[in-house]
Design a protein around this motif. Sequence first.
Motif, PDB file in Angstrom:
ATOM      1  N   SER A  31       0.830  -1.206   0.000  1.00 15.42           N
ATOM      2  CA  SER A  31       0.000   0.000   0.000  1.00 15.42           C
ATOM      3  C   SER A  31       0.861   1.251   0.000  1.00 15.42           C
ATOM      4  N   TYR A  32       1.900   1.245   0.808  1.00 15.01           N
ATOM      5  CA  TYR A  32       2.782   2.403   0.884  1.00 15.01           C
ATOM      6  C   TYR A  32       3.446   2.679  -0.466  1.00 15.01           C
ATOM      7  N   ILE A  35       0.709   4.077  -3.178  1.00 14.21           N
ATOM      8  CA  ILE A  35      -0.066   5.303  -2.980  1.00 14.21           C
ATOM      9  C   ILE A  35       0.590   6.455  -3.739  1.00 14.21           C
ATOM     10  N   SER A  36      -0.238   7.183  -4.459  1.00 17.74           N
ATOM     11  CA  SER A  36       0.241   8.362  -5.183  1.00 17.74           C
ATOM     12  C   SER A  36       0.525   9.487  -4.193  1.00 17.74           C
ATOM     13  N   TYR A  39      -2.309  12.138  -2.746  1.00 21.34           N
ATOM     14  CA  TYR A  39      -3.250  11.911  -1.646  1.00 21.34           C
ATOM     15  C   TYR A  39      -2.644  12.393  -0.340  1.00 21.34           C
ATOM     16  N   SER A  40      -3.511  12.931   0.527  1.00 22.61           N
ATOM     17  CA  SER A  40      -3.035  13.380   1.830  1.00 22.61           C
ATOM     18  C   SER A  40      -4.173  13.278   2.830  1.00 22.61           C
ATOM     19  N   TYR A  43      -7.669  10.377   3.894  1.00 21.50           N
ATOM     20  CA  TYR A  43      -7.768   9.426   2.777  1.00 21.50           C
ATOM     21  C   TYR A  43      -6.445   8.699   2.557  1.00 21.50           C
ATOM     22  N   TYR A  44      -5.324   9.411   2.747  1.00 19.19           N
ATOM     23  CA  TYR A  44      -4.014   8.779   2.615  1.00 19.19           C
ATOM     24  C   TYR A  44      -3.863   7.630   3.610  1.00 19.19           C
ATOM     25  N   GLU A  46      -6.235   6.034   5.203  1.00 20.78           N
ATOM     26  CA  GLU A  46      -7.199   4.973   4.910  1.00 20.78           C
ATOM     27  C   GLU A  46      -6.644   4.027   3.853  1.00 20.78           C
ATOM     28  N   LEU A  47      -6.071   4.586   2.807  1.00 20.30           N
ATOM     29  CA  LEU A  47      -5.458   3.755   1.763  1.00 20.30           C
ATOM     30  C   LEU A  47      -4.260   2.982   2.296  1.00 20.30           C
ATOM     31  N   LEU A  48      -3.496   3.616   3.161  1.00 17.14           N
ATOM     32  CA  LEU A  48      -2.281   2.991   3.672  1.00 17.14           C
ATOM     33  C   LEU A  48      -2.573   1.805   4.582  1.00 17.14           C
TER      34      LEU A  48
END
Length: 86
Positions: A31-32, A35-36, A39-40, A43-44, A46-48
């Motif tokens: 995930s790390y 991730i683009s 994103y910050s 939401y960042y 959450e994706l991580l």
Amino acid sequence: QGFNSGESVLSWASYLAAIPALLSIIALVASYLGISVEYSGEYYFELLFWGGGHTLQFTHTLLLLVAWLWLASACGARFSYKPGLL
């Protein structure tokens, strides 16, 4: 090759918990790396942590069941199931 005692079942389940723990670390790293940078914030994170966190729940659930069995056997509880079934 079956389990002879409850202790071997608890030991095996503890080692088995390492599998989803390792998968959780792999999911976190993937995930790390995926991730683009655009994103910050919330939401960042959450994706991580979404994939790794859910995978880590399997580890905690398995260890919780191992702890319950260990505490029950330490209190003198007898199980009507064979140790291999547990």
